[in-house]
Design a protein around this motif. Structure first.
Motif, mmCIF file in Angstrom:
data_model
loop_
_atom_site.group_PDB
_atom_site.id
_atom_site.type_symbol
_atom_site.label_atom_id
_atom_site.label_comp_id
_atom_site.label_asym_id
_atom_site.label_seq_id
_atom_site.Cartn_x
_atom_site.Cartn_y
_atom_site.Cartn_z
ATOM 1 N N ILE A 204 0.767 -1.161 0.223
ATOM 2 C CA ILE A 204 0.471 -0.013 -0.133
ATOM 3 C C ILE A 204 0.990 0.896 -0.122
ATOM 4 O O ILE A 204 2.108 1.474 0.280
ATOM 5 C CB ILE A 204 -0.670 -0.774 1.242
ATOM 6 C CG1 ILE A 204 -1.763 0.940 1.128
ATOM 7 C CG2 ILE A 204 -0.198 0.047 2.642
ATOM 8 C CD1 ILE A 204 -2.883 0.643 1.940
ATOM 9 N N ILE A 205 0.248 2.518 -0.826
ATOM 10 C CA ILE A 205 0.991 3.171 -0.847
ATOM 11 C C ILE A 205 0.653 4.758 0.637
ATOM 12 O O ILE A 205 -0.559 5.143 0.446
ATOM 13 C CB ILE A 205 1.200 4.141 -1.225
ATOM 14 C CG1 ILE A 205 2.106 2.870 -3.326
ATOM 15 C CG2 ILE A 205 1.630 5.816 -2.237
ATOM 16 C CD1 ILE A 205 1.911 3.553 -4.462
ATOM 17 N N ASN A 206 1.870 4.943 1.627
ATOM 18 C CA ASN A 206 1.242 5.531 2.323
ATOM 19 C C ASN A 206 1.880 6.610 2.466
ATOM 20 O O ASN A 206 3.666 6.518 2.109
ATOM 21 C CB ASN A 206 1.371 5.225 3.669
ATOM 22 C CG ASN A 206 -0.033 4.029 3.703
ATOM 23 O OD1 ASN A 206 -1.215 4.149 3.431
ATOM 24 N ND2 ASN A 206 0.442 3.107 4.665
ATOM 25 N N SER A 207 2.073 8.360 3.404
ATOM 26 C CA SER A 207 3.177 9.224 3.015
ATOM 27 C C SER A 207 3.693 9.748 4.222
ATOM 28 O O SER A 207 4.667 10.066 4.442
ATOM 29 C CB SER A 207 2.677 10.711 2.515
ATOM 30 O OG SER A 207 1.632 11.563 3.502
ATOM 31 N N ASP A 208 2.617 8.317 5.569
ATOM 32 C CA ASP A 208 3.487 9.035 6.583
ATOM 33 C C ASP A 208 3.413 10.485 6.932
ATOM 34 O O ASP A 208 4.477 10.847 7.307
ATOM 35 C CB ASP A 208 4.764 8.457 7.246
ATOM 36 C CG ASP A 208 5.228 8.060 8.823
ATOM 37 O OD1 ASP A 208 4.643 8.438 9.790
ATOM 38 O OD2 ASP A 208 5.891 7.816 9.068
ATOM 39 N N ALA A 209 2.674 10.901 6.665
ATOM 40 C CA ALA A 209 1.859 12.535 6.502
ATOM 41 C C ALA A 209 2.154 12.725 8.087
ATOM 42 O O ALA A 209 1.172 12.918 8.566
ATOM 43 C CB ALA A 209 1.080 13.333 6.009
ATOM 44 N N HIS A 210 2.650 14.513 8.391
ATOM 45 C CA HIS A 210 3.289 15.093 9.949
ATOM 46 C C HIS A 210 2.643 16.419 9.375
ATOM 47 O O HIS A 210 2.342 16.626 10.195
ATOM 48 C CB HIS A 210 4.521 14.869 10.585
ATOM 49 C CG HIS A 210 4.835 13.690 11.253
ATOM 50 N ND1 HIS A 210 4.895 12.602 10.780
ATOM 51 C CD2 HIS A 210 4.797 13.583 12.010
ATOM 52 C CE1 HIS A 210 5.344 11.009 11.342
ATOM 53 N NE2 HIS A 210 5.311 11.706 12.168
ATOM 54 N N SER A 211 2.419 16.640 8.368
ATOM 55 C CA SER A 211 1.283 17.754 8.056
ATOM 56 C C SER A 211 0.614 17.514 6.412
ATOM 57 O O SER A 211 0.424 16.518 5.363
ATOM 58 C CB SER A 211 2.498 18.949 8.075
ATOM 59 O OG SER A 211 3.962 18.563 6.669
ATOM 60 N N THR A 212 -0.505 18.696 6.646
ATOM 61 C CA THR A 212 -1.363 18.506 5.704
ATOM 62 C C THR A 212 -0.218 18.616 3.768
ATOM 63 O O THR A 212 -1.181 18.091 2.759
ATOM 64 C CB THR A 212 -2.363 20.112 5.383
ATOM 65 O OG1 THR A 212 -1.626 20.851 5.365
ATOM 66 C CG2 THR A 212 -3.025 19.875 6.570
ATOM 67 N N ASP A 213 0.887 19.366 4.034
ATOM 68 C CA ASP A 213 1.310 19.341 2.893
ATOM 69 C C ASP A 213 2.164 18.367 2.295
ATOM 70 O O ASP A 213 2.582 18.010 1.577
ATOM 71 C CB ASP A 213 2.375 20.939 2.201
ATOM 72 C CG ASP A 213 3.618 20.120 3.300
ATOM 73 O OD1 ASP A 213 3.955 19.431 4.388
ATOM 74 O OD2 ASP A 213 4.657 21.798 3.938
ATOM 75 N N GLY A 214 2.477 17.092 3.119
ATOM 76 C CA GLY A 214 2.733 16.125 3.199
ATOM 77 C C GLY A 214 1.827 14.552 3.053
ATOM 78 O O GLY A 214 2.072 13.537 2.421
ATOM 79 N N ILE A 215 0.787 15.122 2.188
ATOM 80 C CA ILE A 215 -0.417 14.093 2.810
ATOM 81 C C ILE A 215 -0.123 13.549 1.163
ATOM 82 O O ILE A 215 -0.728 11.567 0.999
ATOM 83 C CB ILE A 215 -1.730 15.089 2.708
ATOM 84 C CG1 ILE A 215 -2.894 13.591 2.370
ATOM 85 C CG2 ILE A 215 -2.341 15.724 1.204
ATOM 86 C CD1 ILE A 215 -3.161 13.853 3.937
ATOM 87 N N ASN A 216 0.410 13.377 -0.204
ATOM 88 C CA ASN A 216 0.543 12.595 -0.759
ATOM 89 C C ASN A 216 2.128 12.907 -1.482
ATOM 90 O O ASN A 216 2.221 13.037 -3.023
ATOM 91 C CB ASN A 216 -0.888 13.134 -1.953
ATOM 92 C CG ASN A 216 -0.131 14.391 -2.833
ATOM 93 O OD1 ASN A 216 -0.246 15.710 -1.688
ATOM 94 N ND2 ASN A 216 -1.272 14.974 -3.609
#
Length: 283
Positions: free
Chosen positions: A237-249
């Motif tokens: 599965i592809i995830n971004s481990d986003a810690h902020s909104t700009d890292g969502i994808n």
């Protein structure tokens, strides 16, 4: 394609934004679903995990946001939970899992310092080297092999829905300062771990979080490991481990192309009817 990201963090842990902020960012990036996966609570003090006193508030908030955005985006209640040396998942965590739509099983903690405080593989190089010196007599190879042993143990015993950032150990291995990923012992440790995972229903995430936060130039896991995952027919599965909104994808288009070029035909996603696979389509 069903665009999604099931690895996101919020102000409940070490994320910068609220759960609703992350959901809105996903909507703005044309995603069909998002999972909120705040770092789960630990049985000891930590400033980057949700506190137990906040767990009920967190769950209630995500459930309310599910209802608020119903018909706009699918919202899933998750957590990233730590497999702890000598403990695994404690009873509190096992009970907590039953309340979630899914969870990500990750290994951050590797051992204890001489003072009894548990240390992680991904904080910084100084802490990592101190931990390896005190816990493994300075033997980096044994430390790395132990890390992969723990991931295998977690997969076999608990079968988490998703295994987080598989080769996180490389975060502090800039310019091969600790080890060379081409060394036979390292490849053997990876292969042994993947062979265990292949016997389980676990999904391995392809995680762009290291790129998003400037720690690495490559996704977790490394491309050569992705080739091994493909050979063993382990779902991804592809995830971004986003810690902020700009890292969502972060780098999603690049990663979709990478897995397509490597010969992956399908990737996993979570639906309201459970886990499904979808054909990778490159536009």
């Amino acid at each position: 394609m069903h665009l999604t990201n099931l690895h996101t963090h919020t102000k409940y842990c070490d994320g910068k934004y609220s759960a609703e902020d992350m959901i809105i960012a996903a909507i703005n990036n044309n995603m069909q679903s998002i999972g909120i996966s705040t770092h789960g609570p630990l049985p000891f003090a930590s400033d980057w995990n949700i506190q137990k006193m906040e767990v009920d508030n967190y769950i209630d908030e995500i459930i309310n946001l599910k209802q608020k955005y119903n018909g706009t985006i699918e919202v899933y209640l998750g957590m990233e939970l730590d497999y702890l040396p000598g403990i695994g998942f404690d009873e509190y965590t096992l009970d907590l899992i039953k309340r979630l739509d899914y969870y990500i099983g990750s290994v951050h903690f590797l051992a204890k310092f001489n003072n009894g405080v548990m240390w992680t593989v991904d904080y910084n190089l100084d802490e990592l080297m101190k931990g390896i010196d005190e816990s493994f007599n300075g033997n980096i190879r044994i430390a790395v092999e132990t890390y992969y042993d723990y991931i295998g143990e977690m997969a076999l015993e608990y079968k988490p829905h998703i295994i987080g950032h598989f080769d996180l150990f490389k975060k502090n291995n800039i310019n091969n300062i600790l080890f060379d990923e081409n060394e036979k012992w390292y490849i053997d440790a990876v292969e042994k771990c993947l062979s265990i995972i292949a016997k389980t229903p676990c999904i391995v995430e392809i995680n762009t979080g290291g790129i998003a936060r400037g720690y690495t130039n490559e996704q977790y896991p490394s491309t050569f490991i992705l080739k091994m995952i493909k050979e063993k027919d382990i779902p991804v599965i592809i995830n971004s481990d986003a810690h902020s909104t700009d890292g969502i994808n972060c780098k999603f288009e690049d990663i979709y192309k990478l897995v397509y070029d490597l010969g992956f035909e399908k990737i996993s996603y979570l639906s309201e009817n459970g886990w499904k696979n979808q054909i990778i389509k490159i536009v």
